[in-house]
Write a protein that holds these residues in place. Structure first.
Motif, PDB file in Angstrom:
ATOM      1  N   ALA A  50      -3.084  -6.971  36.467  1.00 51.11           N
ATOM      2  CA  ALA A  50      -3.508  -8.364  36.470  1.00 51.11           C
ATOM      3  C   ALA A  50      -2.587  -9.173  37.363  1.00 51.11           C
ATOM      4  O   ALA A  50      -1.515  -8.716  37.738  1.00 51.11           O
ATOM      5  CB  ALA A  50      -3.486  -8.915  35.044  1.00 51.11           C
ATOM      6  N   MET A  51      -3.014 -10.376  37.677  1.00 52.53           N
ATOM      7  CA  MET A  51      -2.212 -11.283  38.507  1.00 52.53           C
ATOM      8  C   MET A  51      -2.129 -12.636  37.818  1.00 52.53           C
ATOM      9  O   MET A  51      -2.958 -12.961  36.966  1.00 52.53           O
ATOM     10  CB  MET A  51      -2.822 -11.407  39.901  1.00 52.53           C
ATOM     11  CG  MET A  51      -4.211 -12.007  39.952  1.00 52.53           C
ATOM     12  SD  MET A  51      -4.913 -11.914  41.596  1.00 52.53           S
ATOM     13  CE  MET A  51      -6.212 -10.734  41.279  1.00 52.53           C
ATOM     14  N   THR A  52      -1.134 -13.397  38.209  1.00 57.81           N
ATOM     15  CA  THR A  52      -0.975 -14.736  37.656  1.00 57.81           C
ATOM     16  C   THR A  52      -1.968 -15.679  38.337  1.00 57.81           C
ATOM     17  O   THR A  52      -2.593 -15.321  39.341  1.00 57.81           O
ATOM     18  CB  THR A  52       0.446 -15.274  37.887  1.00 57.81           C
ATOM     19  OG1 THR A  52       0.666 -15.387  39.295  1.00 57.81           O
ATOM     20  CG2 THR A  52       1.495 -14.371  37.252  1.00 57.81           C
ATOM     21  N   ILE A  82      -1.936 -13.627  27.056  1.00 53.90           N
ATOM     22  CA  ILE A  82      -0.861 -12.938  26.354  1.00 53.90           C
ATOM     23  C   ILE A  82       0.128 -14.019  25.943  1.00 53.90           C
ATOM     24  O   ILE A  82       0.910 -14.502  26.757  1.00 53.90           O
ATOM     25  CB  ILE A  82      -0.197 -11.878  27.243  1.00 53.90           C
ATOM     26  CG1 ILE A  82      -1.235 -10.850  27.679  1.00 53.90           C
ATOM     27  CG2 ILE A  82       0.966 -11.228  26.514  1.00 53.90           C
ATOM     28  CD1 ILE A  82      -0.743  -9.820  28.636  1.00 53.90           C
ATOM     29  N   GLY A  83       0.034 -14.434  24.692  1.00 57.30           N
ATOM     30  CA  GLY A  83       0.823 -15.579  24.243  1.00 57.30           C
ATOM     31  C   GLY A  83       0.321 -16.814  24.979  1.00 57.30           C
ATOM     32  O   GLY A  83      -0.857 -17.129  24.929  1.00 57.30           O
ATOM     33  N   PRO A  89      -7.154 -10.322  35.286  1.00 54.82           N
ATOM     34  CA  PRO A  89      -7.207  -8.896  35.621  1.00 54.82           C
ATOM     35  C   PRO A  89      -7.836  -8.684  36.997  1.00 54.82           C
ATOM     36  O   PRO A  89      -8.735  -9.425  37.408  1.00 54.82           O
ATOM     37  CB  PRO A  89      -8.085  -8.296  34.522  1.00 54.82           C
ATOM     38  CG  PRO A  89      -8.004  -9.274  33.392  1.00 54.82           C
ATOM     39  CD  PRO A  89      -7.867 -10.615  34.041  1.00 54.82           C
ATOM     40  N   PHE A  90      -7.357  -7.657  37.722  1.00 55.79           N
ATOM     41  CA  PHE A  90      -7.908  -7.354  39.051  1.00 55.79           C
ATOM     42  C   PHE A  90      -9.408  -7.122  38.960  1.00 55.79           C
ATOM     43  O   PHE A  90     -10.165  -7.538  39.826  1.00 55.79           O
ATOM     44  CB  PHE A  90      -7.219  -6.127  39.658  1.00 55.79           C
ATOM     45  CG  PHE A  90      -5.770  -6.349  39.994  1.00 55.79           C
ATOM     46  CD1 PHE A  90      -5.372  -7.383  40.828  1.00 55.79           C
ATOM     47  CD2 PHE A  90      -4.804  -5.524  39.466  1.00 55.79           C
ATOM     48  CE1 PHE A  90      -4.048  -7.579  41.131  1.00 55.79           C
ATOM     49  CE2 PHE A  90      -3.470  -5.711  39.771  1.00 55.79           C
ATOM     50  CZ  PHE A  90      -3.084  -6.746  40.607  1.00 55.79           C
TER      51      PHE A  90
END
Length: 113
Positions: A50-52, A82-83, A89-90
């Motif tokens: 995944a990427m930000t 996540i939190g 996600p790619f």
């Protein structure tokens, strides 16, 4: 992998291939692992990873605000929470790109009318 030790007993393993990976161990415990190259950015057809939001905006050359407007309107990519961390996600990015790609129909010409 090349195996080296420095003066304080840190062990460093390096792989200089296309997906360079370096692991530093201290007394048998992995202290740090670095990944450089295509593996760090994720292959273009990656299924995992995944990427930000910042990385997504840079990759698609869009403003962060534009992404938030797209998400608000239901046209943004699916996200992974996540939190408090929001990741894209790619796989979701690729699906979003396919959805957003506009296919132009050829203009009718005198021959096709």
């Amino acid at each position: 992998m090349a195996d080296t030790r420095n003066a304080v007993g840190k062990k460093a393993e390096q792989n200089h291939g296309p997906h360079a990976r370096m692991t530093i161990e201290v007394q048998g415990q992995v202290e740090r692992e670095f990944v450089h190259g295509p593996l760090a950015r994720g292959p273009p057809d990656a299924e995992l990873g995944a990427m930000t939001i910042a990385q997504f905006c840079t990759r698609y050359n869009i403003d962060r605000k534009t992404l938030y407007v797209l998400r608000r309107d239901g046209n943004g990519p699916d996200v992974l929470l996540i939190g408090k961390k929001v990741l894209i996600p790619f796989r979701s990015a690729a699906e979003w790109e396919a959805r957003m790609t506009v296919r132009r129909e050829p203009k009718p010409t005198a021959e096709t009318i």
